[in-house]
Design a protein around this motif. Structure first.
Motif, PDB file in Angstrom:
ATOM      1  N   PHE A  80     -79.923   1.967 -79.575  1.00  0.00           N
ATOM      2  CA  PHE A  80     -78.781   1.223 -80.136  1.00  0.00           C
ATOM      3  C   PHE A  80     -79.198  -0.240 -80.167  1.00  0.00           C
ATOM      4  CE2 PHE A  80     -78.487   2.082 -75.602  1.00  0.00           C
ATOM      5  CZ  PHE A  80     -78.534   0.802 -75.092  1.00  0.00           C
ATOM      6  N   ALA A 140     -71.238  -0.231 -69.361  1.00  0.00           N
ATOM      7  CA  ALA A 140     -70.205   0.756 -69.684  1.00  0.00           C
ATOM      8  C   ALA A 140     -70.166   1.842 -68.618  1.00  0.00           C
ATOM      9  CB  ALA A 140     -70.492   1.377 -71.048  1.00  0.00           C
ATOM     10  N   SER A 141     -71.292   2.108 -67.998  1.00  0.00           N
ATOM     11  CA  SER A 141     -71.314   3.137 -66.949  1.00  0.00           C
ATOM     12  C   SER A 141     -70.387   2.731 -65.802  1.00  0.00           C
ATOM     13  CB  SER A 141     -72.734   3.332 -66.424  1.00  0.00           C
ATOM     14  OG  SER A 141     -73.595   3.702 -67.479  1.00  0.00           O
ATOM     15  N   HIS A 181     -71.250  10.211 -74.025  1.00  0.00           N
ATOM     16  CA  HIS A 181     -72.430   9.679 -73.335  1.00  0.00           C
ATOM     17  C   HIS A 181     -72.493  10.261 -71.922  1.00  0.00           C
ATOM     18  CE1 HIS A 181     -74.948   6.624 -71.343  1.00  0.00           C
ATOM     19  NE2 HIS A 181     -75.456   6.455 -72.544  1.00  0.00           N
ATOM     20  N   ASP A 263     -64.411   5.436 -74.883  1.00  0.00           N
ATOM     21  CA  ASP A 263     -65.731   4.824 -74.818  1.00  0.00           C
ATOM     22  C   ASP A 263     -66.069   4.289 -76.212  1.00  0.00           C
ATOM     23  OD1 ASP A 263     -68.376   4.162 -74.748  1.00  0.00           O
ATOM     24  OD2 ASP A 263     -69.095   6.069 -73.928  1.00  0.00           O
ATOM     25  N   ASN A 292     -69.107  -2.657 -75.230  1.00  0.00           N
ATOM     26  CA  ASN A 292     -70.295  -3.359 -74.735  1.00  0.00           C
ATOM     27  C   ASN A 292     -70.636  -4.530 -75.656  1.00  0.00           C
ATOM     28  OD1 ASN A 292     -70.686  -1.850 -72.482  1.00  0.00           O
ATOM     29  ND2 ASN A 292     -72.506  -0.772 -73.206  1.00  0.00           N
ATOM     30  N   HIS A 294     -72.881  -6.342 -75.028  1.00  0.00           N
ATOM     31  CA  HIS A 294     -74.351  -6.430 -74.958  1.00  0.00           C
ATOM     32  C   HIS A 294     -75.029  -5.426 -75.888  1.00  0.00           C
ATOM     33  CE1 HIS A 294     -73.956  -3.538 -71.301  1.00  0.00           C
ATOM     34  NE2 HIS A 294     -74.528  -2.838 -72.253  1.00  0.00           N
ATOM     35  N   LYS A 295     -74.279  -4.843 -76.765  1.00  0.00           N
ATOM     36  CA  LYS A 295     -74.934  -4.003 -77.757  1.00  0.00           C
ATOM     37  C   LYS A 295     -74.995  -4.781 -79.078  1.00  0.00           C
ATOM     38  CE  LYS A 295     -74.741   0.712 -76.051  1.00  0.00           C
ATOM     39  NZ  LYS A 295     -74.533   0.567 -74.618  1.00  0.00           N
TER      40      LYS A 295
HETATM   41  C1  LIG Z   1     -71.441   5.384 -76.496  1.00  0.00           C
HETATM   42  C2  LIG Z   1     -72.105   4.829 -75.264  1.00  0.00           C
HETATM   43  N1  LIG Z   1     -71.455   4.872 -74.097  1.00  0.00           N
HETATM   44  C3  LIG Z   1     -72.008   4.396 -72.963  1.00  0.00           C
HETATM   45  C4  LIG Z   1     -73.272   3.857 -72.962  1.00  0.00           C
HETATM   46  C5  LIG Z   1     -73.846   3.364 -71.660  1.00  0.00           C
HETATM   47  O1  LIG Z   1     -73.969   1.991 -71.686  1.00  0.00           O
HETATM   48  P1  LIG Z   1     -74.405   1.129 -70.412  1.00  0.00           P
HETATM   49  O2  LIG Z   1     -75.886   1.037 -70.443  1.00  0.00           O
HETATM   50  O3  LIG Z   1     -73.726  -0.189 -70.627  1.00  0.00           O
HETATM   51  O4  LIG Z   1     -73.911   1.822 -69.185  1.00  0.00           O
HETATM   52  C6  LIG Z   1     -73.977   3.775 -74.164  1.00  0.00           C
HETATM   53  C7  LIG Z   1     -75.322   3.173 -74.230  1.00  0.00           C
HETATM   54  O5  LIG Z   1     -76.321   3.752 -74.032  1.00  0.00           O
HETATM   55  C8  LIG Z   1     -73.388   4.279 -75.344  1.00  0.00           C
HETATM   56  O6  LIG Z   1     -74.028   4.238 -76.523  1.00  0.00           O
END
Ligand SMILES: Cc1ncc(COP(=O)(O)O)c(C=O)c1O
Length: 484
Positions: A80, A140-141, A181, A263, A292, A294-295
């Motif tokens: 991503f 996001a985790s 995810h 999410d 996020n 940061h994406k």
């Molecule tokens: C849809 C989605 N949810 C959650 C995540 C997890 O993100 P993070 O690395 O901020 O925990 C990602 C990224 O990989 C994602 O694309």
């Protein structure tokens, strides 16, 4: 290091970073590194005597940069977009340089209030109502784990203050989109639900959650004496950027009194475009959302925004109040330690604040629109090319493709797909991530690095066709045989 040395080395480092970005397009996108290679050139023991800081800067060029896969490269199409726009990079530098820690409002008033204001800016940018309140976490985790804990505590009427999950008579159940995810499953596991109590809800042919299947699973669980607790839906799923129907799912959640977490880690950035907001239509029926920054939005990793509708509930679940953290203004302020898992936090809001101000909302919107237009254009070209297929709807900036020459099917097709993707990555011409959809391998082209223009997308498409055709002709060794 004294302050004058800091000034000199700091300037040199910013120069180095500027040169790195300037030369990025000429570097191989995927690191050509073998496992253990970097470790083998680093000394095993720490230096006994101080080293000149110049040596650290020199190692960036000789050891670090050549052994990185370059996420900011214009031909990075993997995973991503994790964009580090330069205003955000400077914000992150300042955050670290200030060395301030947000434990309580009093420990860092500006940290607390800039975060409050910037999360509210983003709330407005993505079109959420004023009922939502945001906080910034690392990933996001973490936000998803917090959501799962908040759901658990609402259903158990604050069981944590009593016997916890162990005192519950009926097991609590979480429902997640089968395309969600892995952090959703991990969050539910860490929040104590147990694998037996996580249901993966089947998807429709566009890879979105099927609300009627959700409803059925909930009814079955109730009939079996279990206690449905939370639903985790997704806007912008990991494999194909799929979209769950939030409005219908929110109806199910409301009917059964379940927590709905959305999410939108990836797709949340796109909600700054009014034309994309249909993707999360019904979002006001959710209890929590993660976006996020940061994406795709461009704040350097890490900067995850977690929004809730019931701030008091979040505070009640997350608050700690030891005597050494109490202050005379506590009744007038929001103490950030009460909004998440860690006690302290970095000044993450700074990079987001700098980014939004330097780009303006219109600048951020223009870049996202560019990427989506490039994705649609690529999808049209792939679709029109014999034996090539776009295997999932292109809602955002991710194009999922497969080459299906007549003589390949089943496992042989899977093997071929992974071989040509690997050949592209090893060539350094671009970086792609294969993934499975509907039980078969395909290749994701995730468009959206800061410098990616149409010419870069056209270049990766040409490279893909060339490497796929060479893989067909020369039948290179299988991935397993090649040890990858
Ligand atoms: C849809 C989605 N949810 C959650 C995540 C997890 O993100 P993070 O690395 O901020 O925990 C990602 C990224 O990989 C994602 O694309």
């Amino acid at each position: 290091m004294d302050l004058e040395e800091f000034r000199r080395h700091g300037h040199a480092l910013v120069d180095w970073l500027a040169d790195y970005h300037k030369t990025l397009a000429g570097r191989p996108v995927q690191a050509p590194t073998r496992p253990g290679e970097v470790r083998s050139i680093l000394p095993a023991e720490p230096p006994e005597a101080p080293e000149a800081f110049e040596a650290c800067i020199a190692d960036l060029e000789t050891i670090v940069a050549p052994n990185l896969s370059h996420w900011q490269h214009p031909r990075f199409f993997g995973y991503f977009p994790a964009n580090a726009l330069l205003a955000g990079v400077l914000g992150d530098l300042v955050s670290t340089g200030l060395g301030t820690v947000g434990l309580s409002w009093q420990s860092s008033p500006a940290l607390s209030e800039v975060e409050e204001v910037v999360t509210d800016w983003v709330r407005k940018m993505v079109g959420l109502s004023p009922q939502w309140v945001g906080v910034i976490s690392d990933t996001a985790s973490t936000s998803t784990l917090v959501a799962m804990i908040c759901a658990r505590e609402r259903t158990t009427d604050y069981g944590l203050a009593k016997g916890g999950l162990q005192a519950e008579g009926r097991p609590l159940v979480v429902y997640a989109s089968a395309g969600s995810h892995s952090c959703v499953e991990k969050g539910a596991l860490l929040a104590g639900f147990g694998r037996e109590n996580i249901r993966m809800v089947p998807l429709d042919d566009r890879h979105g959650m099927r609300p009627e299947a959700l409803q059925e699973l909930i009814e079955q669980d109730i009939a079996a004496g279990l206690r449905p607790c939370a639903i985790a839906a997704c806007v912008g799923g990991t494999a194909t950027a799929s979209i769950d129907p939030i409005r219908e799912i929110a109806d199910v959640a409301r009917r059964h009194g379940l927590w709905l977490h959305v999410d939108a880690a990836m797709a949340g950035s796109a909600m700054i475009l009014p034309e994309c907001r249909w993707m999360w239509g019904g979002i006001e029926g959710a209890d929590s959302v993660v976006i996020n920054a940061h994406k795709w939005l461009g704040a350097p990793f890490d900067c995850s925004l977690y929004y809730v509708r019931d701030e008091q509930h979040l505070m009640r679940v997350m608050s700690t109040n030891p005597s050494f953290l109490q202050s005379s203004v506590d009744s007038h302020v929001r103490n950030l330690r009460d909004t998440g898992i860690p006690l302290g936090r970095r000044f993450r809001a700074l990079k987001l604040w700098f980014l939004i101000r330097e780009q303006g909302v219109s600048g951020l919107q223009a870049r996202l629109r560019r990427d989506m237009a490039n994705a649609r254009r690529l999808a049209r070209i792939v679709d029109a090319t014999p034996d090539w297929k776009v295997v999932a709807p292109v809602h955002l900036q991710t194009v999922c493709i497969r080459h299906e020459p007549g003589d390949k099917a089943g496992d042989a097709l899977d093997e071929y797909t992974r071989v040509w993707a690997d050949a592209v990555n090893r060539s350094g011409e671009g970086y792609l991530t294969p993934a499975m959809v509907d039980g078969r391998w395909m290749v994701r082209i995730s468009i959206g690095a800061p410098g990616t223009e149409w010419a870069d997308v056209a270049a990766i498409w040409a490279a893909i066709q060339r490497h796929a055709s060479a893989s067909l002709k020369h039948a290179p060794p299988s991935l397993e045989a090649a040890g990858r």
